[in-house]
Design a protein around this motif. Sequence first.
Motif, PDB file in Angstrom:
ATOM      1  N   ALA A 136       0.883  -1.290  -0.091  1.00 57.29           N
ATOM      2  CA  ALA A 136      -0.094   0.177  -0.030  1.00 57.29           C
ATOM      3  C   ALA A 136       0.926   1.407   0.008  1.00 57.29           C
ATOM      4  N   THR A 137       0.962   2.049  -1.099  1.00 59.01           N
ATOM      5  CA  THR A 137       1.818   2.977  -1.031  1.00 59.01           C
ATOM      6  C   THR A 137       0.907   4.404  -0.885  1.00 59.01           C
ATOM      7  N   LEU A 138      -0.552   4.163  -0.683  1.00 59.50           N
ATOM      8  CA  LEU A 138      -1.051   5.392  -0.257  1.00 59.50           C
ATOM      9  C   LEU A 138      -2.327   4.840   0.414  1.00 59.50           C
ATOM     10  N   GLN A 139      -2.524   5.300   1.580  1.00 56.36           N
ATOM     11  CA  GLN A 139      -4.047   4.849   2.438  1.00 56.36           C
ATOM     12  C   GLN A 139      -4.579   6.004   3.016  1.00 56.36           C
ATOM     13  N   LEU A 140      -5.824   6.259   2.502  1.00 53.60           N
ATOM     14  CA  LEU A 140      -6.733   7.115   3.079  1.00 53.60           C
ATOM     15  C   LEU A 140      -7.837   6.611   3.891  1.00 53.60           C
ATOM     16  N   VAL A 141      -7.652   6.360   4.937  1.00 54.99           N
ATOM     17  CA  VAL A 141      -8.251   5.467   5.686  1.00 54.99           C
ATOM     18  C   VAL A 141      -8.884   6.087   6.992  1.00 54.99           C
ATOM     19  N   ASN A 142     -10.251   5.981   7.206  1.00 51.65           N
ATOM     20  CA  ASN A 142     -11.121   6.281   8.312  1.00 51.65           C
ATOM     21  C   ASN A 142     -11.301   5.218   9.231  1.00 51.65           C
ATOM     22  N   HIS A 143     -11.482   4.112   8.772  1.00 56.21           N
ATOM     23  CA  HIS A 143     -11.599   2.807   9.436  1.00 56.21           C
ATOM     24  C   HIS A 143     -10.577   2.082   9.663  1.00 56.21           C
ATOM     25  N   HIS A 144     -10.231   1.889  11.218  1.00 55.07           N
ATOM     26  CA  HIS A 144      -9.075   1.219  11.629  1.00 55.07           C
ATOM     27  C   HIS A 144      -9.605  -0.267  12.144  1.00 55.07           C
ATOM     28  N   ILE A 145      -8.973  -1.230  11.262  1.00 57.46           N
ATOM     29  CA  ILE A 145      -9.706  -2.510  11.509  1.00 57.46           C
ATOM     30  C   ILE A 145      -9.213  -3.046  12.783  1.00 57.46           C
ATOM     31  N   PRO A 146     -10.205  -3.623  13.612  1.00 52.10           N
ATOM     32  CA  PRO A 146      -9.890  -4.106  14.956  1.00 52.10           C
ATOM     33  C   PRO A 146      -8.870  -4.922  14.853  1.00 52.10           C
ATOM     34  N   ALA A 147      -7.718  -5.113  15.843  1.00 53.45           N
ATOM     35  CA  ALA A 147      -6.478  -5.885  15.722  1.00 53.45           C
ATOM     36  C   ALA A 147      -6.932  -7.604  15.648  1.00 53.45           C
ATOM     37  N   VAL A 148      -8.221  -7.997  16.260  1.00 51.56           N
ATOM     38  CA  VAL A 148      -8.639  -9.283  16.288  1.00 51.56           C
ATOM     39  C   VAL A 148      -8.795  -9.680  14.724  1.00 51.56           C
ATOM     40  N   LEU A 149      -9.171  -8.692  13.966  1.00 52.95           N
ATOM     41  CA  LEU A 149      -9.474  -9.313  12.418  1.00 52.95           C
ATOM     42  C   LEU A 149      -8.036  -9.233  11.856  1.00 52.95           C
ATOM     43  N   GLN A 150      -7.893 -10.434  11.055  1.00 56.24           N
ATOM     44  CA  GLN A 150      -6.451 -10.357  10.309  1.00 56.24           C
ATOM     45  C   GLN A 150      -6.464  -9.170   9.358  1.00 56.24           C
ATOM     46  N   ASN A 151      -5.362  -8.635   9.263  1.00 53.20           N
ATOM     47  CA  ASN A 151      -4.922  -7.396   8.706  1.00 53.20           C
ATOM     48  C   ASN A 151      -5.147  -7.871   6.888  1.00 53.20           C
ATOM     49  N   ILE A 152      -5.647  -7.005   6.116  1.00 56.73           N
ATOM     50  CA  ILE A 152      -6.045  -7.144   4.935  1.00 56.73           C
ATOM     51  C   ILE A 152      -4.652  -6.921   4.019  1.00 56.73           C
ATOM     52  N   ASN A 153      -3.497  -6.572   4.542  1.00 58.01           N
ATOM     53  CA  ASN A 153      -2.322  -6.319   3.783  1.00 58.01           C
ATOM     54  C   ASN A 153      -1.993  -7.650   3.074  1.00 58.01           C
ATOM     55  N   ASN A 154      -2.114  -8.833   3.916  1.00 56.84           N
ATOM     56  CA  ASN A 154      -1.788 -10.114   2.926  1.00 56.84           C
ATOM     57  C   ASN A 154      -2.686 -10.385   1.853  1.00 56.84           C
ATOM     58  N   GLU A 155      -3.783  -9.740   1.817  1.00 61.09           N
ATOM     59  CA  GLU A 155      -4.683  -9.855   0.735  1.00 61.09           C
ATOM     60  C   GLU A 155      -4.636  -9.273  -0.490  1.00 61.09           C
ATOM     61  N   ILE A 161     -11.609   1.081  26.436  1.00 62.16           N
ATOM     62  CA  ILE A 161     -11.892   0.033  25.149  1.00 62.16           C
ATOM     63  C   ILE A 161     -13.108   0.071  24.713  1.00 62.16           C
ATOM     64  N   TYR A 162     -14.128   0.184  25.525  1.00 59.53           N
ATOM     65  CA  TYR A 162     -15.531   0.279  24.978  1.00 59.53           C
ATOM     66  C   TYR A 162     -16.044   1.608  24.504  1.00 59.53           C
ATOM     67  N   ILE A 163     -15.424   2.741  25.210  1.00 57.40           N
ATOM     68  CA  ILE A 163     -15.802   4.096  24.912  1.00 57.40           C
ATOM     69  C   ILE A 163     -15.195   4.431  23.513  1.00 57.40           C
ATOM     70  N   HIS A 164     -13.992   3.770  23.415  1.00 60.64           N
ATOM     71  CA  HIS A 164     -13.068   4.011  22.163  1.00 60.64           C
ATOM     72  C   HIS A 164     -13.728   3.578  20.970  1.00 60.64           C
ATOM     73  N   THR A 165     -14.186   2.427  21.088  1.00 57.48           N
ATOM     74  CA  THR A 165     -14.903   1.865  19.696  1.00 57.48           C
ATOM     75  C   THR A 165     -16.392   2.628  19.473  1.00 57.48           C
ATOM     76  N   ILE A 166     -16.977   2.856  20.388  1.00 55.00           N
ATOM     77  CA  ILE A 166     -18.047   3.512  20.098  1.00 55.00           C
ATOM     78  C   ILE A 166     -17.895   4.963  19.747  1.00 55.00           C
ATOM     79  N   SER A 167     -16.861   5.546  20.280  1.00 57.25           N
ATOM     80  CA  SER A 167     -16.738   7.005  20.078  1.00 57.25           C
ATOM     81  C   SER A 167     -16.192   6.947  18.276  1.00 57.25           C
ATOM     82  N   GLU A 168     -15.329   6.108  18.046  1.00 54.76           N
ATOM     83  CA  GLU A 168     -14.825   6.127  16.725  1.00 54.76           C
ATOM     84  C   GLU A 168     -16.040   5.753  15.563  1.00 54.76           C
ATOM     85  N   LYS A 169     -16.926   4.833  16.064  1.00 56.08           N
ATOM     86  CA  LYS A 169     -18.124   4.491  15.038  1.00 56.08           C
ATOM     87  C   LYS A 169     -18.950   5.799  14.945  1.00 56.08           C
TER      88      LYS A 169
END
Length: 410
Positions: A36-55, A260-268
């Motif tokens: 990924a040479t450029l990433q315009l990202v608002n959604h930070h994928i939760p750590a528990v989900l496998q990162n899409i980088n290898n896809e 941790i609960y506050i962060h996820t709902i705030s980001e959403k």
Amino acid sequence: MSEESGFYFNDFYKKCTIINAITKMDVRLIDKDGNATLQLVNHHIPAVLQNINNEYFTINETLRKNETNSYYYHVNSFGLEYIAAGIWRNSIFYGSALIGPFISSIPSIGFISDILSTNKLPVSERKQLEEFYTSLTVISSMDSNSIGDLLVNMCIHKHIDSQLITSEIITPPLNKEQLKTNIAESKTMIEARYQFEKRVMDAIAKGDREEIARIANESNSLLHISDRIPESPIRSAKNITLVMNTVCRKAAERGGVHPIYIHTISEKFAILIERAPNLPHLKKLGIVMINEYCELVQTFSTRNYSFIVKKAVDYIHLHLETPLTLHDLAATLHVNPSHLSRKFKSETTMNIIDYINQKRVEEAKLYLQRGNVSITEIAFMVGFNDLNYFSRVFKKMTSFTPSQYIKRFT
């Protein structure tokens, strides 16, 4: 990256920025090696989900094997959906532009349960995943086709910088009396907003949904304040709602909810606010947001507990699927087991094992209602390592065996 490749990618940085601004979705620019040479990202994928980088490499290889005007609809095992189109010049593949993640239907409790069970994820991650998936854009098949067409056409053609032409700016004459009136009205609105915020904070910190309902009815929503700002009411309303998101977050923290609960709902809600298309939608979203924070306090608050019991409850919620005993918990928290047991029982009215089992049974019910996972699998997923013990505990707390519960509630 070759000089020629770099030239093309510089062209695509502009295109990706445009796509991100219009769709309000994450956009990535992937080179031919899958980086990924450029990433315009608002959604930070939760750590528990496998990162899409290898896809990325797989996506590139699929596009490379197809026609230059093809786009690829990619769905991974976590139900995250992406659309990608190849970057071609003179029949040479240089990489791809990728939009997503998004989803094609509103995520239900069952959807989250399936993601957890299919990917063998910890059940303690349910709340964070619910907030993450709810924040994703929901795209219909028609919309996805349009996005694919847009992406292919932007990838095929060279970017041309646009040139802005504006009309002549006419400055209205200054009306001093109107200015005084506007200042007075603004002062009143600001005072009302701060009073509103204080009442909301107090109600959320207590988890008092009845008070939240009264406040909403009396004020007819804080967002009416922004309707009177003529320059950009939707932007003003979004700014105020973002501030309210921060106010709610602070109130939930004061109410004893783990960060941790506050962060996820705030980001959403930060994402949903920016995505709101109009004022009526934004006003409804504001009420939903306040109520969700209030519900968060009701569910996860440890406000009235002592420091040690608060730490114990938080640890249980965040590690529900792991082995949990009184002695293990006491060792983790560096406290005497007998002292922890006494404090926990006096403050929660339950002993530690009963509390753990109650939370596990609540989680198990969600899977039993789905009916697509075996009882044995469910028992292990929620933290029981013995099926017979799980069945005894479940019947004690619900008056049904797991099998009876399935027949009655599915």
